[in-house]
Design an enzyme around this catalytic site. Sequence first.
Site, PDB file in Angstrom:
ATOM      1  N   LYS A   1       1.443   4.181  -2.973  1.00  0.00           N
ATOM      2  CA  LYS A   1       1.381   5.632  -2.750  1.00  0.00           C
ATOM      3  C   LYS A   1       2.672   6.300  -3.248  1.00  0.00           C
ATOM      4  O   LYS A   1       2.630   7.392  -3.820  1.00  0.00           O
ATOM      5  CB  LYS A   1       1.147   5.935  -1.267  1.00  0.00           C
ATOM      6  CG  LYS A   1      -0.276   5.557  -0.841  1.00  0.00           C
ATOM      7  CD  LYS A   1      -0.440   5.546   0.653  1.00  0.00           C
ATOM      8  CE  LYS A   1      -1.873   5.179   1.021  1.00  0.00           C
ATOM      9  NZ  LYS A   1      -2.025   4.772   2.408  1.00  0.00           N
TER      10      LYS A   1
ATOM     11  N   ASP B   1       0.838  -1.206   0.000  1.00  0.00           N
ATOM     12  CA  ASP B   1       0.000   0.000   0.000  1.00  0.00           C
ATOM     13  C   ASP B   1       0.874   1.258   0.000  1.00  0.00           C
ATOM     14  O   ASP B   1       0.611   2.220  -0.724  1.00  0.00           O
ATOM     15  CB  ASP B   1      -0.926  -0.031   1.224  1.00  0.00           C
ATOM     16  CG  ASP B   1      -1.770   1.208   1.312  1.00  0.00           C
ATOM     17  OD1 ASP B   1      -2.695   1.335   0.480  1.00  0.00           O
ATOM     18  OD2 ASP B   1      -1.495   2.063   2.176  1.00  0.00           O
TER      19      ASP B   1
HETATM   20  N1  LIG Z   1      -4.811   1.343   4.369  1.00  0.00           N
HETATM   21  C1  LIG Z   1      -4.390   2.652   4.054  1.00  0.00           C
HETATM   22  C2  LIG Z   1      -5.570   3.515   3.926  1.00  0.00           C
HETATM   23  C3  LIG Z   1      -5.276   4.742   3.189  1.00  0.00           C
HETATM   24  O1  LIG Z   1      -4.858   4.745   2.072  1.00  0.00           O
HETATM   25  C4  LIG Z   1      -3.509   3.197   5.167  1.00  0.00           C
HETATM   26  O2  LIG Z   1      -3.448   2.551   6.203  1.00  0.00           O
HETATM   27  O3  LIG Z   1      -2.909   4.231   4.998  1.00  0.00           O
END
Ligand SMILES: N[C@@H](CC=O)C(=O)O
Length: 850
Positions: free
Chosen positions: A710, A706
Amino acid sequence: MADVVRETSIEKVQLPKGETWSVHKFGGTCVGSSDRLRNVAEIIQDDDSERKLVVVSAMSKVTDMMYDLIDKAQSRDDSYIAALDAVLEKHRLTALDLLQVDDLAKFLSRLHHDIDNLKAMLHAIYIAGHATESFTDFVVGHGELWSAQILASLVRKNGTDCNWMDAREVLIVSPAGSNHVDPDYLESEKRLEKWFSQNPSRTIIATGFIASTPQNIPTTLKRDGSDFSAAIMGALFRARQVTIWTDVDGVYSADPRKVSEAVVLKTLSYQEAWEMSYFGANVLHPRTIIPVMQYEIPIVIRNIFNLSAPGTMICRSSVNELEEGQRLESSVKGFATIDHLALVNVEGTGMAGVPGTASAIFAAVKDVGANVIMISQASSEHSVCFAVPEKEVGAVAKALESRFRQALDAGRLSQVAVIPNCSILAAVGQKMASTPGVSATLFNALAKANINVRAIAQGCSEYNITLVVKREDCVRALRAVHSRFYLSRTTIAMGIIGPGLIGSTLLDQLRDQAAVLKEKFKIDLRVMGITGTKTMLLSDTSIDLTKWRELQKEKGEVADLEEFVRNVHGNHFIPNTVLVDCTSDSIIASHYCNWLRRGIHLITPNKKANSGPLDQYLRLRALQRKSYAHYFYEATVGAGLPIISTLQGLLETGDKILLIEGIFSGTLSYIFNNFIGTRAFSEVVVEAKEAGYTEPDPRDDLSGTDVARKVIILARESGLKLELSDIPVQSLVPELLRGCASAEEYLQQLPQYDHDMSKKRQDAEDQGEVLRYVGVVDVANKKGTVELGRYKKDHPFAQLSGSDNIIAFTTERYKQQPLIVRGPGAGAQVTAGGIFSDILRLASYLGAPS
Ligand SMILES: N[C@@H](CC=O)C(=O)O
Ligand SMILES: NC(=O)C1=CN([C@@H]2O[C@H](COP(=O)(O)OP(=O)(O)OC[C@H]3O[C@@H](n4cnc5c(N)ncnc54)[C@H](OP(=O)(O)O)[C@@H]3O)[C@@H](O)[C@H]2O)C=CC1
Ligand code: NA
């Protein structure tokens, strides 16, 4: 005669005219019962004008009852006697209910006297088997005589000085063709002055509908006569205003039975009212406007059953006034339709340049008594096309064929064609005259709704544009054009994909804020569909967000993405569509290009599109730049925190990004802020999931994927062409748990590895450090990294709490000190809030006021 005649200084009283007078007209339903009459008396008393003239119709149904008496008597039907008794009874009971001793006795005596008279007259009609027009007019006008007397007595009973006026003593009119009369203003004014000198009261209740001829023979003002009476009285008194009381809130922008979005117009010019009434809108008959128009006296149409509605004011010109809630450029006031028409098309090369053809055509039409509703002829003169009522078209066609037999046989005319099942759609508005583009907008709306226009007419006054469409297309056409001109351009049809944690929180936020947005910012958000993987809920108008969960259970259908999109976007009456993707699905993301191409705006917190394969990403962004459809994704990084917009702002204003680094995961931030030796690592992971910070599968967070997504999103935004696989990621998911079938299984097994994480934490602590999971976009060196690092306790990364993200932008302009954005970077409310502000950004791009 009036029943109160003042004795004092009769000859000296001058007729006061002007601003002091306010004229009211109450139709039959307004005075249809004792209760309604009481209500009317109150309204009269509440009007604080210095002087009032009130015109009343007969009690509801009475005029019809009176015409029925004549019909019965003429056809020698004895039941006219019983029918007359019913008329007597209706008024007797009303008077008994409302009036007191003296007034009651006086009224009843007059009523019985009138009824006896009528009985004698009807008997004469019965014997003759025929009623003359003046006999008929005399008989039917009694309803007004009685209602005016009852109301005058009632107002007087309530303590207001008041006389009633038999308008036949004052209003003088001459016949002007069938069903029309022309008022004689000079004579009427003279008689009014005389009447007033004998009855100088401040409140007058006058009979509507009835008048006299110059020979003093009772007559009526024909159809809509009471409105006409009120307008003439308004003109005679030079009143400040004429109020017509009805049972509707005013004049609507379109028939509200056909267009649910129709609004009550605040103002209309006389000409606009004129046009609208012609097209069957529930407005005044055009001739009732003429008397007041010459003195520029406003007419207000109000609803007696809804006193809080201000009504519609018809006045000199509304051109410069802006309707509340109406688009600034809205130049069309109203739309109206006429059904049951046929088009007649007379065509042939022999028509061009032959004077008298049009005259011959319309003479033939006139001979069969047909009414031409619209005419259109192109300047090539090869055809003349006109609309007539369907029931008259057979006779018209026959007459034309016979009139032009020779020309048809000789081939100078090729045909007299009839196109049945047509309707007229008219757009009315005085401002159309000075606004270019109105017809373009009109035709564009019809084209978008796939409606074919058969004929067009616009006079050079430009007050109306008249179109002929197929009967079955008419209501759809009306709705399409109405919404184009009347819906705020920030009316947005929304489709929510993925009503999970974030999607459902967004729906609840929309529910709570919708009214404010609509009222204050003219943003009208309409959720037309909600879909998950299995069920979807669709609506034609908009889903009631106070109960969308229940509706989804009750009315949910099997999910079908194509049908869902068709429903949300296929509605031709809402100017904009946005799909909000609240899933984390890459298949949904793969539709974005297609949706943008279809003109659908997109908003999403789903990171899959922007962090997926580079070529697909580049295609999407290129398409976004080319199209006028918007694509916003602020919540993909830092949830509601302004990360994407900050970065875009820096880039668009010419700053150069050098480095972006920070804590990008709300989940990992929470975990390491709270993993302080008091609880096991696995326990803190479960807390983060329960708090709604994690991805649907928490391994996406713990694996660093994740964060890597980003980093990729920000890197690409900064111009780097990186793939997800280019980012080295340090995963916190133990090797053996990466293959777990489900998130649940992973969470169950995680405690086995708590010891390893505790050791890492302790090692750091022993050095006065903390563990932090950090992402870096190294723009200068075109690379990104994601890793678990150790930071001194006084480092800014060590100062966070909760699910805080912290993102530092080092740029050419922010070189000494980076620009830092910090705050909660995960969680349902802040994420949904971030999506919501993207929706409002879209609305402002579409033109919402700031
Ligand atoms: N799972 C993500 C949610 C936001 O994008 C995080 O924990 O940052
Ligand atoms: N939690 C947070 O703090 C943040 C989350 N996000 C992002 O928000 C998104 C949503 O997260 P969250 O609400 O927690 O996830 P949930 O798992 O709670 O909800 C996902 C929803 O998407 C639906 N869905 C999945 N695939 C499809 C599909 N193909 N068609 C239709 N519906 C589908 C699911 O439907 P069904 O119920 O039928 O399975 C479910 O309703 C994710 O992309 C996440 O990365 C972004 C920033 C912060
Ligand atoms: Na954000």
